[in-house]
Design an enzyme around this catalytic site. Structure first.
Site, mmCIF file in Angstrom:
data_model
loop_
_atom_site.group_PDB
_atom_site.id
_atom_site.type_symbol
_atom_site.label_atom_id
_atom_site.label_comp_id
_atom_site.label_asym_id
_atom_site.label_seq_id
_atom_site.Cartn_x
_atom_site.Cartn_y
_atom_site.Cartn_z
ATOM 1 N N ASP A 221 -112.131 -38.689 8.451
ATOM 2 C CA ASP A 221 -112.916 -37.456 8.565
ATOM 3 C C ASP A 221 -114.218 -37.565 7.792
ATOM 4 O O ASP A 221 -114.218 -37.726 6.563
ATOM 5 C CB ASP A 221 -112.115 -36.263 8.034
ATOM 6 C CG ASP A 221 -110.981 -35.880 8.965
ATOM 7 O OD1 ASP A 221 -111.252 -35.641 10.150
ATOM 8 O OD2 ASP A 221 -109.824 -35.824 8.508
ATOM 9 N N ASP B 84 -112.098 -44.252 5.313
ATOM 10 C CA ASP B 84 -111.677 -42.876 5.525
ATOM 11 C C ASP B 84 -112.030 -42.515 6.979
ATOM 12 O O ASP B 84 -112.856 -43.181 7.608
ATOM 13 C CB ASP B 84 -112.446 -41.985 4.538
ATOM 14 C CG ASP B 84 -112.328 -40.523 4.873
ATOM 15 O OD1 ASP B 84 -111.186 -40.039 5.030
ATOM 16 O OD2 ASP B 84 -113.377 -39.850 4.992
HETATM 17 C C1 XBP Z 1 -109.665 -34.801 5.486
HETATM 18 C C2 XBP Z 1 -108.905 -33.569 5.337
HETATM 19 C C3 XBP Z 1 -108.121 -33.051 6.498
HETATM 20 C C4 XBP Z 1 -108.973 -32.583 7.661
HETATM 21 C C5 XBP Z 1 -108.160 -31.846 8.692
HETATM 22 O O1 XBP Z 1 -109.951 -35.375 4.210
HETATM 23 O O2 XBP Z 1 -108.880 -32.977 4.273
HETATM 24 O O3 XBP Z 1 -107.361 -31.969 6.041
HETATM 25 O O4 XBP Z 1 -109.958 -31.685 7.166
HETATM 26 O O5 XBP Z 1 -107.042 -32.580 9.106
HETATM 27 P P1 XBP Z 1 -110.283 -36.925 4.065
HETATM 28 P P2 XBP Z 1 -105.564 -31.962 9.058
HETATM 29 O O6 XBP Z 1 -111.476 -37.203 4.933
HETATM 30 O O7 XBP Z 1 -110.640 -37.068 2.605
HETATM 31 O O8 XBP Z 1 -109.086 -37.745 4.427
HETATM 32 O O9 XBP Z 1 -105.657 -30.585 9.613
HETATM 33 O O10 XBP Z 1 -104.741 -32.884 9.907
HETATM 34 O O11 XBP Z 1 -105.143 -31.951 7.626
HETATM 35 MG MG MG Z 2 -113.451 -37.749 4.488
#
Ligand code: XBP
Ligand code: MG
Length: 257
Positions: free
Chosen positions: A20, A18
């Site tokens: 983020d 992953d």
């Molecule tokens: C990440 C997210 C994303 C980010 C923001 O979740 O939920 O929405 O917060 O990015 P994960 P965007 O780590 O589970 O993939 O604004 O591009 O959506």
């Molecule tokens: Mg994440």
């Protein structure tokens, strides 16, 4: 305590990361700031502070997150969707610009782990809900895009985590079975998505995800790696040395039944 099957220790074919919260700590001082800048630029009097943003993270996907929030502030569903699309486009531009300044850094040990996996012939991939327009520049800045065999972003798939679509797409593109793969995640939604795709998952938490329900993960650590070792919040105590190639092989080889 899980037992390790010696004949299974060489089964690791790929690791799916992953982004983020896992490969990089992007949320609190990255995405949150860009969302707030987009609100201000549009003349809207909304600002997400650190604790409130933690609650909003329960829903993945920035555009959906904005839309739900706007509805909670009295916008009609149609108005909220339209405004969210506009705000999210601006937020994405702003976050991509922040990425290019070098402000977003990899979590300690991430680059070293990716390099070590590749050196041992283990494929490396990314499964994220984030938008392609910032994900690709971020990965390129932090690691170089060439180190990943497959990258699938939220832009490429029909449904976001906890739906398993992003993991299923990565598996299909890698051409490997789930039994040869470990997923590395930081959040409840992420763990749920990986597990629903049939993957064994290890969670590496951060301030926002530490108290989430990560029961689907076979182990929970507080960092990928740290001088002096990491805290094992749940799972094999050997993981205190951090996530190495050997540790990931053991995770896959362990019999948890
Ligand atoms: C990440 C997210 C994303 C980010 C923001 O979740 O939920 O929405 O917060 O990015 P994960 P965007 O780590 O589970 O993939 O604004 O591009 O959506
Ligand atoms: Mg994440």
């Amino acid at each position: 305590m899980a037992t390790i099957s010696p004949e299974r220790v060489n089964l690791l074919q790929a690791v799916i990361f992953d982004v983020d919260g896992t490969l990089a700590d992007t949320e609190r001082d990255g995405h949150r700031v860009a969302f707030n800048e987009a609100f201000a630029a549009a003349g809207l009097d909304y600002q997400w502070d650190v604790p409130e943003y933690g609650e909003l993270l329960a829903l993945t996907g920035g555009r959906r997150r904005i839309a739900r929030y706007l509805q909670s502030r009295g916008h009609s569903p149609a108005q909220a969707d339209e405004l969210a699309a506009e705000l999210h486009r601006d937020k994405t531009r702003r976050f991509a610009a922040l990425v290019r300044t070098g402000a977003i850094q990899a979590r300690p040990g991430a680059a070293e782990l990716i390099t070590a996996l590749r050196a041992e012939g283990v494929a490396t991939a990314v499964a994220t809900t984030g938008t392609g327009d910032w994900v690709l520049p971020l990965l390129d800045t932090l690691f170089g895009l060439d180190v990943f065999d497959v990258v699938v972003t939220g832009t490429d798939i029909p449904d976001l985590k906890p739906d398993p679509a992003v993991y299923l797409e990565v598996l299909a593109r890698l051409g490997v079975a789930p039994s040869g793969v470990v997923a590395v995640e930081d959040s409840a939604n992420g763990v749920q998505a990986a597990v629903a795709a049939g993957l064994r998952c290890v969670a590496v938490v951060n301030g926002y995800t530490r108290d989430q329900n990560l029961s689907g993960a076979v182990a929970v650590l507080d960092d990928l790696s740290r001088p002096g070792g990491v805290s094992v919040l749940r799972g094999d105590p050997e993981l205190r040395h951090g996530l190495s190639v050997a540790a990931l092989r053991r995770l896959l080889a362990a019999d948890y039944r």
